[in-house]
Scaffold this motif. Sequence first.
Motif, PDB file in Angstrom:
ATOM      1  N   ALA A 113       0.828  -1.200   0.000  1.00  0.00           N
ATOM      2  CA  ALA A 113       0.000   0.000   0.000  1.00  0.00           C
ATOM      3  C   ALA A 113       0.866   1.256   0.000  1.00  0.00           C
ATOM      4  O   ALA A 113       0.586   2.229  -0.709  1.00  0.00           O
ATOM      5  N   ALA A 114       1.936   1.235   0.786  1.00  0.00           N
ATOM      6  CA  ALA A 114       2.848   2.380   0.837  1.00  0.00           C
ATOM      7  C   ALA A 114       3.536   2.592  -0.508  1.00  0.00           C
ATOM      8  O   ALA A 114       3.767   3.733  -0.929  1.00  0.00           O
ATOM      9  N   SER A 115       3.826   1.508  -1.206  1.00  0.00           N
ATOM     10  CA  SER A 115       4.507   1.617  -2.501  1.00  0.00           C
ATOM     11  C   SER A 115       3.620   2.287  -3.549  1.00  0.00           C
ATOM     12  O   SER A 115       4.112   2.780  -4.566  1.00  0.00           O
ATOM     13  N   LEU A 116       2.308   2.327  -3.306  1.00  0.00           N
ATOM     14  CA  LEU A 116       1.381   2.979  -4.231  1.00  0.00           C
ATOM     15  C   LEU A 116       1.355   4.489  -4.041  1.00  0.00           C
ATOM     16  O   LEU A 116       0.698   5.198  -4.801  1.00  0.00           O
ATOM     17  N   GLY A 117       2.058   4.961  -3.007  1.00  0.00           N
ATOM     18  CA  GLY A 117       2.062   6.391  -2.707  1.00  0.00           C
ATOM     19  C   GLY A 117       0.845   6.820  -1.907  1.00  0.00           C
ATOM     20  O   GLY A 117       0.565   8.010  -1.796  1.00  0.00           O
TER      21      GLY A 117
END
Length: 280
Positions: free
Chosen positions: A156-160
């Motif tokens: 989820a964090a990698s999606l910004g």
Amino acid sequence: MERVVIIGLGLIGGSLGLDLVGQGHSVVGIARREETAQAAVAMGAVTEAATDLGLVAGADMVFICTPIDAVVATAAAIVPHLSPEAVITDVASVKGELVPAIEALWPHFVGGHPMAGKAEAGLAVAEAGLFQGRPYVLTPTEATNPAALERVRAIAASLGANLCQCSPPQHDRAVAWISHLPVMVSSSLILACQEEADPAILALAQTLASSGFQDTSRVGGGVPELGTLMARHNRAALLEALTQYQQQLEQMKMLISAEDWDAVHNTLTQAQAARPAYLI
């Protein structure tokens, strides 16, 4: 890189796939229709796709992106095919009834809700970067596996996205206010306008409708199926929110009827001051 399976290739599933493929993940898509699966491959939302739920075999992570009423049944259908350490997560806008049901089926489940969307639905409107800067809610419970939670959090964090964590009941009460209630209010506004008895006045109102009406009516013009599922699966919290909203309307009606303009001004001032806290 993870081997990710996305079940349900609509707006959210397709947008998720575009981002994850762009990051180099192996992304398998599963759709109800073969045409959707082929379209997802063609647009680069997945690296391969089909209609067989058995494709979840060997997945590190599975995103269930089906409509709300199909999430639990989908989880039950894929469990026999999963690797022991596979993580399941979902994107449904209701958590209270789904999370315990899926936790009973699979030990590595993490409830999730990326709060991004459009008035339109379907794979054709999917876009990369849809989740950038938008809230992504994770709803772990005491039963949630910490390692599974961290893996979903990392993706989820990698999606910004802006990560948020709360319990399933807290989630449902909060989204009733800021997501589900606005759909009902907005659609009611449109239908109230349609009650104008004079066709000439109605036509004039439609001609004069500008940004204010467009802003307040936007979510009411969205996909009816989604709004119906919100009401059906978050019924208690939505009814409470509707009751509170109705009381606010009655209060405003009473103040205007009494020509208490100072009180009207104070009410609008309170609303103006409160609004920035809701803006991302």
